[in-house]
Design a protein around this motif. Sequence first.
Motif, PDB file in Angstrom:
ATOM      1  N   GLN A 103     -21.453 -19.984  42.464  1.00  0.00           N
ATOM      2  CA  GLN A 103     -21.555 -18.627  41.939  1.00  0.00           C
ATOM      3  C   GLN A 103     -22.997 -18.382  41.491  1.00  0.00           C
ATOM      4  OE1 GLN A 103     -18.567 -17.261  39.129  1.00  0.00           O
ATOM      5  NE2 GLN A 103     -17.159 -18.884  39.763  1.00  0.00           N
ATOM      6  N   THR A 104     -23.584 -17.259  41.913  1.00  0.00           N
ATOM      7  CA  THR A 104     -24.953 -16.919  41.533  1.00  0.00           C
ATOM      8  C   THR A 104     -24.957 -16.047  40.283  1.00  0.00           C
ATOM      9  OG1 THR A 104     -25.073 -14.852  42.771  1.00  0.00           O
ATOM     10  CG2 THR A 104     -25.543 -16.884  43.989  1.00  0.00           C
ATOM     11  N   TRP A 105     -26.159 -15.729  39.803  1.00  0.00           N
ATOM     12  CA  TRP A 105     -26.294 -14.849  38.637  1.00  0.00           C
ATOM     13  C   TRP A 105     -25.655 -13.487  38.897  1.00  0.00           C
ATOM     14  CZ3 TRP A 105     -28.682 -10.143  39.267  1.00  0.00           C
ATOM     15  CH2 TRP A 105     -29.457  -9.981  40.415  1.00  0.00           C
ATOM     16  N   ALA A 106     -25.634 -13.054  40.160  1.00  0.00           N
ATOM     17  CA  ALA A 106     -25.138 -11.719  40.500  1.00  0.00           C
ATOM     18  C   ALA A 106     -23.620 -11.656  40.595  1.00  0.00           C
ATOM     19  CB  ALA A 106     -25.749 -11.268  41.830  1.00  0.00           C
ATOM     20  N   ARG A 109     -17.391 -11.706  38.834  1.00  0.00           N
ATOM     21  CA  ARG A 109     -15.923 -11.794  38.909  1.00  0.00           C
ATOM     22  C   ARG A 109     -15.303 -12.117  37.545  1.00  0.00           C
ATOM     23  NH1 ARG A 109     -15.521 -17.232  42.544  1.00  0.00           N
ATOM     24  NH2 ARG A 109     -17.409 -16.323  43.404  1.00  0.00           N
ATOM     25  N   SER A 110     -16.108 -12.684  36.620  1.00  0.00           N
ATOM     26  CA  SER A 110     -15.569 -13.083  35.317  1.00  0.00           C
ATOM     27  C   SER A 110     -15.616 -11.961  34.291  1.00  0.00           C
ATOM     28  CB  SER A 110     -16.327 -14.307  34.787  1.00  0.00           C
ATOM     29  OG  SER A 110     -17.716 -14.055  34.743  1.00  0.00           O
ATOM     30  N   ALA A 111     -15.752 -10.712  34.736  1.00  0.00           N
ATOM     31  CA  ALA A 111     -15.809  -9.576  33.797  1.00  0.00           C
ATOM     32  C   ALA A 111     -14.557  -9.491  32.932  1.00  0.00           C
ATOM     33  CB  ALA A 111     -16.019  -8.270  34.562  1.00  0.00           C
ATOM     34  N   ASP A 112     -13.392  -9.884  33.484  1.00  0.00           N
ATOM     35  CA  ASP A 112     -12.164  -9.833  32.690  1.00  0.00           C
ATOM     36  C   ASP A 112     -12.189 -10.857  31.560  1.00  0.00           C
ATOM     37  OD1 ASP A 112     -12.028 -11.914  34.596  1.00  0.00           O
ATOM     38  OD2 ASP A 112      -9.833 -11.941  34.536  1.00  0.00           O
ATOM     39  N   VAL A 113     -12.759 -12.023  31.825  1.00  0.00           N
ATOM     40  CA  VAL A 113     -12.906 -13.054  30.792  1.00  0.00           C
ATOM     41  C   VAL A 113     -13.817 -12.550  29.678  1.00  0.00           C
ATOM     42  CG1 VAL A 113     -13.825 -15.357  30.319  1.00  0.00           C
ATOM     43  CG2 VAL A 113     -12.513 -14.941  32.413  1.00  0.00           C
ATOM     44  N   VAL A 114     -14.919 -11.939  30.077  1.00  0.00           N
ATOM     45  CA  VAL A 114     -15.889 -11.422  29.105  1.00  0.00           C
ATOM     46  C   VAL A 114     -15.251 -10.325  28.253  1.00  0.00           C
ATOM     47  CG1 VAL A 114     -18.056 -10.140  28.870  1.00  0.00           C
ATOM     48  CG2 VAL A 114     -17.901 -12.053  30.476  1.00  0.00           C
ATOM     49  N   ARG A 115     -14.494  -9.455  28.891  1.00  0.00           N
ATOM     50  CA  ARG A 115     -13.840  -8.365  28.153  1.00  0.00           C
ATOM     51  C   ARG A 115     -12.929  -8.930  27.060  1.00  0.00           C
ATOM     52  NH1 ARG A 115     -10.706  -6.427  31.920  1.00  0.00           N
ATOM     53  NH2 ARG A 115     -12.484  -5.601  33.080  1.00  0.00           N
ATOM     54  N   ASP A 116     -12.200  -9.992  27.380  1.00  0.00           N
ATOM     55  CA  ASP A 116     -11.315 -10.604  26.391  1.00  0.00           C
ATOM     56  C   ASP A 116     -12.107 -11.289  25.276  1.00  0.00           C
ATOM     57  OD1 ASP A 116      -9.141  -9.706  27.792  1.00  0.00           O
ATOM     58  OD2 ASP A 116      -8.749 -11.620  28.797  1.00  0.00           O
ATOM     59  N   MET A 117     -13.215 -11.945  25.628  1.00  0.00           N
ATOM     60  CA  MET A 117     -14.045 -12.597  24.613  1.00  0.00           C
ATOM     61  C   MET A 117     -14.615 -11.580  23.626  1.00  0.00           C
ATOM     62  SD  MET A 117     -16.195 -15.485  26.749  1.00  0.00           S
ATOM     63  CE  MET A 117     -16.912 -16.229  25.265  1.00  0.00           C
ATOM     64  N   LYS A 118     -14.988 -10.419  24.138  1.00  0.00           N
ATOM     65  CA  LYS A 118     -15.617  -9.406  23.291  1.00  0.00           C
ATOM     66  C   LYS A 118     -14.640  -8.764  22.299  1.00  0.00           C
ATOM     67  CE  LYS A 118     -19.665  -8.237  26.071  1.00  0.00           C
ATOM     68  NZ  LYS A 118     -20.421  -7.201  26.793  1.00  0.00           N
ATOM     69  N   LYS A 119     -13.355  -9.078  22.441  1.00  0.00           N
ATOM     70  CA  LYS A 119     -12.390  -8.621  21.444  1.00  0.00           C
ATOM     71  C   LYS A 119     -12.561  -9.373  20.123  1.00  0.00           C
ATOM     72  CE  LYS A 119      -8.960  -7.351  24.956  1.00  0.00           C
ATOM     73  NZ  LYS A 119      -7.684  -7.742  25.633  1.00  0.00           N
ATOM     74  N   LYS A 143     -18.319 -18.169  33.843  1.00  0.00           N
ATOM     75  CA  LYS A 143     -17.891 -18.615  35.172  1.00  0.00           C
ATOM     76  C   LYS A 143     -16.909 -19.801  35.069  1.00  0.00           C
ATOM     77  CE  LYS A 143     -22.124 -17.176  37.668  1.00  0.00           C
ATOM     78  NZ  LYS A 143     -22.609 -16.119  36.792  1.00  0.00           N
ATOM     79  N   VAL A 144     -17.204 -20.729  34.149  1.00  0.00           N
ATOM     80  CA  VAL A 144     -16.292 -21.862  33.926  1.00  0.00           C
ATOM     81  C   VAL A 144     -14.941 -21.361  33.411  1.00  0.00           C
ATOM     82  CG1 VAL A 144     -15.891 -23.929  32.522  1.00  0.00           C
ATOM     83  CG2 VAL A 144     -18.151 -23.528  33.516  1.00  0.00           C
ATOM     84  N   LEU A 145     -14.974 -20.419  32.475  1.00  0.00           N
ATOM     85  CA  LEU A 145     -13.729 -19.862  31.929  1.00  0.00           C
ATOM     86  C   LEU A 145     -12.932 -19.129  33.006  1.00  0.00           C
ATOM     87  CD1 LEU A 145     -15.174 -18.581  28.540  1.00  0.00           C
ATOM     88  CD2 LEU A 145     -13.355 -20.278  28.783  1.00  0.00           C
ATOM     89  N   TRP A 146     -13.638 -18.444  33.929  1.00  0.00           N
ATOM     90  CA  TRP A 146     -12.947 -17.772  35.033  1.00  0.00           C
ATOM     91  C   TRP A 146     -12.219 -18.792  35.915  1.00  0.00           C
ATOM     92  CZ3 TRP A 146     -12.828 -18.130  40.282  1.00  0.00           C
ATOM     93  CH2 TRP A 146     -12.183 -17.098  40.967  1.00  0.00           C
TER      94      TRP A 146
END
Length: 513
Positions: A103-106, A109-119, A143-146
């Motif tokens: 997975q590159t910087w671009a 796909r892990s946006a859903d993981v990030v959204r949950d973390m930001k809660k 990426k690891v969490l995804w």
Amino acid sequence: MESSNQEVWIGVDVGTTGVRAIAYTEDGTNVCSSEAFYPLLTPHPDWAEESPLQIYESVEEVISKTAAQLWYKNKELAGIALSTVMHSFAGLDEHLEPLMDMQTWADSRSADVVRDMKKDPVLCHSFYERTGCPIHACYPLAKVLWLKRHQPDLFRQMKYVGSIKDYLFYHLTGQWVIDKSTASTSGMYNERTLQWDDEILSYAGIDKSYMPPVVSTTYMHTLAPKAAGTMHLPEGLPVVIGATDGVLVNVGIGAVQPGQLSATIGTSGALRMLTRQPKTDPQMRTWCYNLTDDMWVAGGAINNGGMILRWVRDKICHYGGSKLEDLDIDPYDLMTMKAEHVDAGADGLICLPCFTGERAPYWNSELRGMFFGFSLNHSRSHIIRAVMEGICYSLNSVMLALREFGDIRDIRVSGSFTKSRLWLQILSDVLNEKLTLPDNSEGAAFGAATLGFIASGRLKSIADTAHLVHAKKVYTPIAENVATYRELYSIFARLYLKLQDEFAEITEYQKKI
């Protein structure tokens, strides 16, 4: 054949879609170079992957070709030093081979993981303060969490967490280690203790046994027999692990003192400022990564730089074909000429250039691009200029955070946008700062070679390169344009703040298509 006694290092700059190997003498002279390219794989929306093996083979190719040129020039190769892209991740098996494409910087796909973390804002702020990395889909932590959430079988098979840097260094030298610079861009490395952060690793479901040992950016090991044979180089040739491309750009253009900034617009864009210790922002707008043992780089990268102008070239102006090439016309020169006929501010047309979400300063993968203020008098020329201005507005958002870290006394520019006098003037006007265009804009490859000269003792520190880079041209703000951009930037900034829910909703809608 007589041997030249002038030491030469090859700086290898591994980018998103290609790699360059450039041989330098310690006075910054470019002796020879070679480049190769590899594809960015996008098998699904929001995925952006590459094959680590394909990248490694390209690296071997350019090193071998550059070294061969040195032999014909009667120059002796002293060593190889690496610069690589940030934020890459691939799970590795027990043999340190990738279980998947990288997975590159671009890759977002892990946006859903990030959204949950930001809660959990407290958790996000705690992780940021310790790592210097805001919570965002570009970082290997996400990426690891995804992988843990969406591909649990692969996650269980993973024995090591890899990046393109440790993968390359391992295949070149046989040693699996990571430099402080790359580690500090992972979201899992504690910049205060200079260790992998146990709590963050535990949160990700891994421990320190998964992570490579962390070494200095000037750490050196010898070329392994297999790699030496493939590249027709002597066994035992020194290989310096180097740093990441984002921070090495500062070295390459001579922005090596506290208070000096580099401003870059290529495919993406960034502002970077050198500091003596890690710096974090209370509002989490910026990141902070390591460069050398006693120097850090604070800054912010924007996702959407020249790639948006390329979109305008292909989709709005339809200049992407071969017709202009047949006439020996650069489509970007033609676009710049059209934009020059429009006054500063594009007659009130504002572009929010967040076509691929955004990193700094918003760290929001759900942002989308927008043109605001359209009226019947606007033309393609206005759209071109509005895009150039909008990208500069995005960089100004990062600049507002960096101003709080200390006085800014020198901004040096690099990247493909330096070919456009108009774009450089727009950035000077938007930031209301002088910009220096250096005579060396090769950036990361020279920065990597510099770490090689430091490792070998030929240079004492990156500051020794300051006198090697000179000003080619200085751009000064135009007062009338500064006033225009100040007014329009205020509207630009408020558009983002007022449309948070709408951005999230349209992103969710687009995912269904």
